[in-house]
Design a protein around this motif. Structure first.
Motif, PDB file in Angstrom:
ATOM      1  N   ARG A   1       3.713   1.911 -31.765  1.00 41.32           N
ATOM      2  CA  ARG A   1       3.355   2.425 -30.341  1.00 41.32           C
ATOM      3  C   ARG A   1       4.371   2.094 -29.208  1.00 41.32           C
ATOM      4  O   ARG A   1       5.045   1.127 -29.489  1.00 41.32           O
ATOM      5  CB  ARG A   1       1.788   1.937 -30.269  1.00 41.32           C
TER       6      ARG A   1
ATOM      7  N   LYS B   1       4.362   9.225 -22.245  1.00 42.89           N
ATOM      8  CA  LYS B   1       3.501  10.464 -22.416  1.00 42.89           C
ATOM      9  C   LYS B   1       3.885  11.577 -23.679  1.00 42.89           C
ATOM     10  O   LYS B   1       3.483  11.502 -24.721  1.00 42.89           O
ATOM     11  CB  LYS B   1       3.290  11.143 -21.353  1.00 42.89           C
TER      12      LYS B   1
ATOM     13  N   LYS C   1       3.539   9.731 -26.988  1.00 49.27           N
ATOM     14  CA  LYS C   1       2.324   9.505 -27.658  1.00 49.27           C
ATOM     15  C   LYS C   1       1.890  10.845 -28.348  1.00 49.27           C
ATOM     16  O   LYS C   1       1.098  11.175 -28.896  1.00 49.27           O
ATOM     17  CB  LYS C   1       1.331   8.902 -26.468  1.00 49.27           C
TER      18      LYS C   1
ATOM     19  N   GLN D   1       2.906  11.563 -31.838  1.00 56.26           N
ATOM     20  CA  GLN D   1       2.280  10.662 -32.935  1.00 56.26           C
ATOM     21  C   GLN D   1       1.261  11.458 -33.073  1.00 56.26           C
ATOM     22  O   GLN D   1       0.266  12.073 -32.703  1.00 56.26           O
ATOM     23  CB  GLN D   1       2.004   9.373 -32.128  1.00 56.26           C
TER      24      GLN D   1
ATOM     25  N   GLN E   1      -1.975   7.653 -31.980  1.00 56.12           N
ATOM     26  CA  GLN E   1      -1.917   8.213 -30.689  1.00 56.12           C
ATOM     27  C   GLN E   1      -3.277   7.767 -30.159  1.00 56.12           C
ATOM     28  O   GLN E   1      -3.238   7.015 -28.991  1.00 56.12           O
ATOM     29  CB  GLN E   1      -1.790   9.929 -30.943  1.00 56.12           C
TER      30      GLN E   1
ATOM     31  N   ALA F   1      -2.894   4.126 -29.061  1.00 54.98           N
ATOM     32  CA  ALA F   1      -2.156   3.794 -28.033  1.00 54.98           C
ATOM     33  C   ALA F   1      -2.704   4.106 -26.822  1.00 54.98           C
ATOM     34  O   ALA F   1      -2.507   3.420 -25.758  1.00 54.98           O
ATOM     35  CB  ALA F   1      -0.705   4.417 -28.302  1.00 54.98           C
ATOM     36  N   GLU F   2      -3.414   5.294 -26.700  1.00 55.08           N
ATOM     37  CA  GLU F   2      -4.079   5.599 -25.519  1.00 55.08           C
ATOM     38  C   GLU F   2      -4.930   4.744 -24.979  1.00 55.08           C
ATOM     39  O   GLU F   2      -5.242   4.435 -23.773  1.00 55.08           O
ATOM     40  CB  GLU F   2      -4.513   6.923 -25.609  1.00 55.08           C
TER      41      GLU F   2
ATOM     42  N   ASP G   1      -3.573   1.591 -23.630  1.00 57.17           N
ATOM     43  CA  ASP G   1      -3.036   1.808 -22.081  1.00 57.17           C
ATOM     44  C   ASP G   1      -4.202   2.017 -21.149  1.00 57.17           C
ATOM     45  O   ASP G   1      -3.934   1.587 -20.183  1.00 57.17           O
ATOM     46  CB  ASP G   1      -2.175   3.181 -22.304  1.00 57.17           C
TER      47      ASP G   1
END
Length: 756
Positions: free
Chosen positions: A78, A117, A120, A123, A128, A131-132, A135
């Motif tokens: 990530r 962006k 991600k 992925q 994905q 990681a989002e 964030d």
């Protein structure tokens, strides 16, 4: 090769060369999604590092031309984006650790956002989404990365200065372990040559017995002496490693910027430097030594067992794979569990760190019960987390003991069968049992050290999370000498952002040496932020601040700040004497210099009224002194260093009108010859400023003297009129209150007379 628009990539000759090298590195049908240049290296020095994202991997090219790459399909990979006070950071992590980190000035923020962006988007599935989510919630990367046992190897940098002592300690450990393995081997001739023949009717050779018993005693004495020497030697080394670790962590903590402390709890940082380093020290001085001894004992015992009887030795090692499997399974649970315990325990410490310094507020609002409940909840949660981990640990330890007992039973059974067949003697079996007892004891001890190791690994990770944090106020590679400062300050198109929020915008201002500038504006207009930039607590995002024609980023931070005197809105005093607090910025100041600074700050008279004068003790954070007294000591502390640049951040807001007038009279003389920047809540205190700078939403909207700005009837005029109306309202309220009090007192006095 297909390129998406490489936003943020400069097109100089060096960058074109890097892009050409990137093209040569691509595989067939591999497409570049974006390529950017980050402009800071790991020590926040200006450099150009190429970052490229393709549809297959992420690539990085250092200024020296070295390449590093990571496939996007790697499990748990990530990319995390963060920024602190003008410096952005891109971190590449997997499920276990941080793989790489790049820094950049926030001018490259749009390109970095695009890179993350697109990364991600490439992925798949869970990686994905995770990681989002990280964030979106702004999860702390320190808590996202689980601790690994390998982090303990990073302690090697602290052990390096003591490598000679460590080598001698290892040799002593090897020798003492060998000495403890001698007695079981001597049982073979004792059993086969003396005791068993005696049972069969032969006489005991007392000469041989004396030799064997003497050898056993000698081995015990040698083992004791060597064991004492290696324990003492390695304990001394581990204590010094622990002390160096604490010192290095604290010194590094002092170099970190203000925004780092803004996101941390005091109790948590205290726990890391205190209890975590102590835990690592205990691990190194006791458990690591025991583990080394256990490993040597097992290896040497295994060699002896195979030399005596290989078949019986193989049977002895049967439980080892099962124990190793259990250790592997339990280790991961313990690793994450102990880090969680550390975080929960820091919450308990945080309650104490909040409550004890603020005990006056707690008592003033009668919140003792509430704080006790808050501590109870934190402590109860700490207990709950420990109980959960102990359920795993309590099952693991007896299971290992059971396997060792079963292993011993198997050896007995197989050994008796071998004796019955005549393959081995009773003496050999007796020696085997003695060795196996030591072997399994050490194996059980090694399994128990799993818990201690994971605790130390969790603590080491929390320590290195501090040491790995790089200051976003970097030291210059080739600093300029700063022997003397005239005090000319020039701000050119200065911009500054907290994250994505712009606080200062395109601000330009020139201040002449010896000039007094008053900063005014509504709360949130950027006054204090501008002062922080001048002090270089943060670095500008855009533009530059120059002192005497040189960018302040080209000076060493400490050299520059020695010429800046700062008086804060909330004065902070340390536990110590009045004299020590005044001389904090100049510890070698004479008593005459301290007294002169106190006189200049109008603090001398009230100091002499204290019991011990300048040697009177000040309580923690200045308890025992009034707000005005604390502020005047703070002003004396700033004046003692004789700064060329003097900054007063609401310096008189914490004092009454009479005290403010005393300080103002002192400042009238003290600002002469110094460049002074003053922020004041009451605009009337800035009438004597050479110029007033009016700020609004991070911009300078007006500059001029008080009279001129009043004539213009602009932003400053409106501010001044608003304060006059507020003062009139407060005066009217005070008159009404006095009148009501007089009426109440008059009525109370007339009432008895009427009754009479």
């Amino acid at each position: 090769m297909q390129h998406h628009d490489p936003v943020g990539t400069p097109q100089g000759e060096e960058d074109k060369s890097a892009l050409l090298a990137l093209e040569n590195r691509l595989a067939n049908a591999e497409n570049v999604l974006t390529a950017i240049t980050v402009d800071l290296d790991g020590e926040l020095r200006f450099a150009e590092i190429l970052l490229a994202l393709t549809d297959l991997r992420l690539l990085s090219r250092s200024p020296g031309g070295e390449w590093a790459e990571w496939p996007i399909s790697a499990e748990g990979l990530r990319l995390h984006l963060s920024d602190h006070a003008g410096v952005g950071c891109i971190e590449l992590c997997d499920a276990r650790t941080r793989l790489a980190r790049w820094h950049y000035t926030l001018a490259g923020q749009p390109a970095a956002l695009k890179l993350v962006k697109l990364f991600k988007e490439r992925q798949a599935g869970v990686a994905q989404a995770t990681a989002e989510a990280d964030d979106a919630f702004g999860a702390d990367p320190e808590l996202q990365t689980p601790p690994s046992t390998w982090v303990l190897l990073r302690l090697g940098r602290f052990a390096k200065p003591y490598r000679k002592q460590l080598i001698s300690g290892f040799l002593l450990t090897l020798a003492s372990t060998a000495a403890t393995l001698v007695p079981p081997y001597l049982t073979i001739p004792l059993m086969d040559d003396i005791l068993i023949p005696f049972q069969n009717g032969q006489e005991i050779a007392f000469g041989k017995v004396a030799v064997f018993l003497g050898a056993l005693l000698a081995a015990a004495l040698v083992g004791w002496a060597l064991g004492w020497a290696r324990t003492y030697q390695l304990a001394l080394v581990s204590e010094r490693i622990g002390a160096d670790l604490r010192t290095t962590t604290y010194e590094h903590l002092l170099t970190l910027p203000l925004d780092y402390f803004g996101g941390k709890r005091t109790g948590d940082l205290m726990a890391r430097i205190g209890s975590e380093t102590d835990r690592i020290n205990v691990f190194l001085s006791l458990h690591a030594l025991d583990f080394l001894t256990d490993v040597l004992m097992i290896l040497m015992t295994a060699v002896i067992l195979f030399s005596i009887n290989p078949l019986l030795a193989v049977v002895t090692l049967v439980p080892l794979p099962f124990i190793a499997w259990m250790i592997h399974v339990v280790r991961d649970r313990l690793r994450t569990g102990f880090e969680k315990i550390d975080r929960v325990w820091s919450e308990v410490t945080n309650v104490l760190a909040d409550t004890i310094p603020g005990i006056r507020v707690v008592k003033a609002f009668a919140q003792e019960k509430r704080e006790a409940e808050r501590f109870h909840k934190a402590n109860a949660y700490n207990l709950q987390v420990n109980d959960k981990l102990n359920r795993t640990w309590s099952l693991f330890t007896p299971s290992v003991s059971l396997l060792t007992e079963v292993g011993l039973l198997v050896v007995w059974a197989f050994g008796i069968w071998q004796v019955a067949r005549g393959s081995i003697t009773v003496g050999v079996l007796t020696a085997f049992i003695a060795y196996i007892g030591r072997f399994y004891t050490r194996l059980d001890s090694m399994s128990r050290i799993v818990s201690v190791t994971q605790k130390a690994a969790a603590g080491a990770k929390r320590i290195f999370d501090i040491l790995d944090h790089v200051s976003n106020v970097p030291e210059p590679v080739e600093p300029l000498a700063l022997a003397r400062v005239e005090g000319r300050i020039e701000m050119k198109n200065v911009g500054f952002r907290y994250g994505s929020r712009a606080v200062i915008r395109n601000l330009s201002l020139a201040i002449q040496p010896g000039e007094m500038i008053g900063l005014v504006g509504h709360s949130g207009s950027g006054k204090s932020t501008l002062v922080n930039l001048i002090c270089r607590f943060y670095d500008v995002t855009d533009g530059a601040i120059l002192v005497d024609g040189s960018d302040i980023r080209r000076f060493r931070v400490a050299d520059y700040r020695r010429h800046v005197g700062l008086v804060l809105q909330e004065p902070f005093l340390f536990f110590g004497t009045i004299a020590q607090n005044i001389a904090y910025g100049k510890p070698d100041a004479s008593r005459e210099e301290i007294v002169a600074a106190a006189r200049a700050a109008h603090a001398h008279d009230f100091i002499l009224r204290l019991g011990q004068g300048y040697d009177s003790l000040v309580g923690e954070r200045g308890q025992g002194l009034s707000g005005g007294e604390r502020q005047r000591i703070s002003i004396a502390r700033a004046l003692l260093i004789d700064p060329r640049i003097l900054i007063l951040d609401e310096a008189t807001s914490a004092v009454d009108t009479e005290t403010e007038q005393e300080i103002q009279r002192a400042l009238d003389n003290l600002v002469r010859g110094r460049t002074t920047i003053a922020i004041a809540h009451r605009l009337s205190t800035l009438r004597k400023a050479d110029r007033l700078v009016v700020m609004d939403r991070g911009e300078v909207v007006e500059v001029g003297r008080h009279d001129v700005l009043m004539e213009q009837q602009g932003a400053y005029f409106r501010l001044y009129q608003a304060q006059l109306r507020q003062a009139d309202d407060e005066s009217a309220g005070a008159r009404d209150e006095r009148a009501s009090l007089a009426v109440a007192l008059g009525g109370h006095a007339a009432h008895p007379a009427g009754n009479a």
